[in-house]
Design an enzyme around this catalytic site. Structure first.
Site, PDB file in Angstrom:
ATOM      1  N   ASP A  38      -8.122  96.966  19.630  1.00 49.81           N
ATOM      2  CA  ASP A  38      -7.770  97.272  21.014  1.00 49.81           C
ATOM      3  C   ASP A  38      -6.259  97.437  21.104  1.00 49.81           C
ATOM      4  OD1 ASP A  38      -8.241  97.597  23.828  1.00 49.81           O
ATOM      5  OD2 ASP A  38      -7.413  95.595  24.097  1.00 49.81           O
ATOM      6  N   HIS A  39      -5.792  98.663  20.873  1.00 54.21           N
ATOM      7  CA  HIS A  39      -4.360  98.952  20.889  1.00 54.21           C
ATOM      8  C   HIS A  39      -4.007  99.794  22.107  1.00 54.21           C
ATOM      9  CE1 HIS A  39      -2.548  97.846  16.866  1.00 54.21           C
ATOM     10  NE2 HIS A  39      -3.813  97.500  16.715  1.00 54.21           N
ATOM     11  N   GLU A 108       0.417  91.908  19.256  1.00 54.65           N
ATOM     12  CA  GLU A 108       1.551  92.574  18.618  1.00 54.65           C
ATOM     13  C   GLU A 108       2.430  93.180  19.712  1.00 54.65           C
ATOM     14  OE1 GLU A 108      -0.168  94.283  14.481  1.00 54.65           O
ATOM     15  OE2 GLU A 108      -1.203  94.938  16.290  1.00 54.65           O
ATOM     16  N   ASN A 111       2.010  96.698  21.525  1.00 52.42           N
ATOM     17  CA  ASN A 111       1.062  96.941  22.604  1.00 52.42           C
ATOM     18  C   ASN A 111       1.480  96.356  23.948  1.00 52.42           C
ATOM     19  OD1 ASN A 111      -0.970  98.182  20.906  1.00 52.42           O
ATOM     20  ND2 ASN A 111      -1.274  96.147  20.042  1.00 52.42           N
ATOM     21  N   SER A 174      -3.553  85.362  10.434  1.00 49.43           N
ATOM     22  CA  SER A 174      -3.022  85.499   9.074  1.00 49.43           C
ATOM     23  C   SER A 174      -2.102  84.340   8.725  1.00 49.43           C
ATOM     24  CB  SER A 174      -2.250  86.819   8.938  1.00 49.43           C
ATOM     25  OG  SER A 174      -1.192  86.886   9.878  1.00 49.43           O
ATOM     26  N   LYS A 256       9.138  95.719  10.397  1.00 47.67           N
ATOM     27  CA  LYS A 256       8.417  96.043  11.629  1.00 47.67           C
ATOM     28  C   LYS A 256       8.899  95.242  12.831  1.00 47.67           C
ATOM     29  CE  LYS A 256       4.336  95.285   9.743  1.00 47.67           C
ATOM     30  NZ  LYS A 256       2.860  95.197   9.583  1.00 47.67           N
TER      31      LYS A 256
END
Length: 333
Positions: A38-39, A108, A111, A174, A256
């Protein structure tokens, strides 16, 4: 051990209509599940897509009959109020009983920051995720919920249409903290392949076990899901070149960090050599090599393998993988 085989619908690479057709093909090819991310924005601007997961799941549920459908993953803490997600997934659960999974993560910045939201540190993102899951599950379980959290509040809120079959919540992670949380409170755990083996063996699986043990559970009580990044083709160069679209996954966290613009993310990714872009993927023309390398993750304890292919011809991948790799993989389990 029974292993589920899933298909990752690449929302960052394909539009909603194409993705729906791929999901139908995946079910016909024998896949057990279909997951979509879901971006709001994709990893790259040129050729990028970002269909909304919620309406897509509803539409694909109507076009399929048996595959599990879920998010891998959705962030219920910034763009959405957790109560809205509770309502949406309760509705999906009513429409497609026993087929819906809510996969969540801490998010993230790509988004959220473009919407004018301030992106907090990891500690706050984790706390928001934990509180959001608590609120969602309370709304599914109770009526007239007054919730006074640190980040979210409700006042006598009720989800009026609750599914008879509960919607399981999977937590994607993660790192050890969110992984322990998954072990303690979630029905499943989600992570991705292609990272250092020590991450899975020495960090994630022990953290998951620790969380489960604290809740009086074992890993057998959880669905351990891993997104398997695979590039398979009869043409070796094609299998390698297909990974270029997803080169951003090979960028380091430092590279990033603070990048919320798909154009800038694309620029950084395109500067990587193709060998680096391919480093997160199992790239091979040999079905037996794929099976052997995938088996390693099964041996680690993962029992729900969701395959993500990077190439533009997903129908070709589904046909080739369905015919040449999946039968051998199923024979192992």
């Amino acid at each position: 051990m029974t292993v589920r085989i899933g298909y990752k619908a690449s929302a960052e690479q394909f539009g909603p209509t194409e993705l729906a057709a791929f999901a139908v093909t995946a079910e016909q090819a024998g896949f057990d599940s279909v997951f979509i991310s879901d971006h709001l924005q994709p990893w790259r601007h040129d050729g990028g897509h970002a269909p909304a997961a919620l309406p897509w799941l509803g539409a694909v549920g109507a076009r399929t009959e048996r595959v599990l459908l879920g998010t891998s993953v959705l962030t219920p803490t910034f763009r959405y109020h957790p109560a809205v997600i509770a309502q949406a997934f309760a509705t999906l659960g009513c429409m497609y009983p026993g087929r819906i999974i809510l996969g969540v993560g801490s998010g993230e910045s790509l988004n959220e920051v473009p919407l004018g939201l301030t992106w907090p540190e990891g500690k706050e993102r984790f706390a928001r995720l934990k509180e959001a899951v608590q609120l969602i599950e309370t709304l599914w379980r109770e009526d007239r919920v007054t919730f006074e959290g640190t980040y979210y509040q409700t006042d006598k809120a009720t989800i009026y249409d609750k599914p008879e079959v509960p919607v399981p919540v999977y937590i994607g992670a993660s790192g050890p903290a969110a992984t322990r949380l998954a072990g303690r409170i979630a029905s499943g755990f989600i992570t991705t392949s292609g990272k250092q083996d020590s991450l899975y063996r020495d960090t994630l699986i022990p953290a998951l076990t620790e969380g489960a043990t604290k809740a009086g559970r074992t890993l057998d009580d959880l669905d351990l899901l891993i997104e398997m990044k695979v590039s398979f083709d009869t043409d070796a160069d094609r299998a390698l070149q297909d990974t270029r679209h997803w080169a951003a996954l090979a960028l380091t966290p430092e590279q990033k960090s603070g990048v919320e613009d798909p154009i800038e993310m694309q620029r950084l990714a395109d500067a990587l050599p193709v060998e680096k872009a391919a480093s997160r993927w199992i790239v091979s023309t040999d079905a037996d090599e794929h099976v052997e390398r995938i088996k390693h993750y099964i041996d680690l304890g993962f029992k729900h393998l969701v395959f993500h292919a990077p190439g533009p011809d997903q129908d070709r991948f589904l046909k080739l993988y369905g015919e040449q790799v999946l039968p051998k993989l199923r024979a192992l389990t």
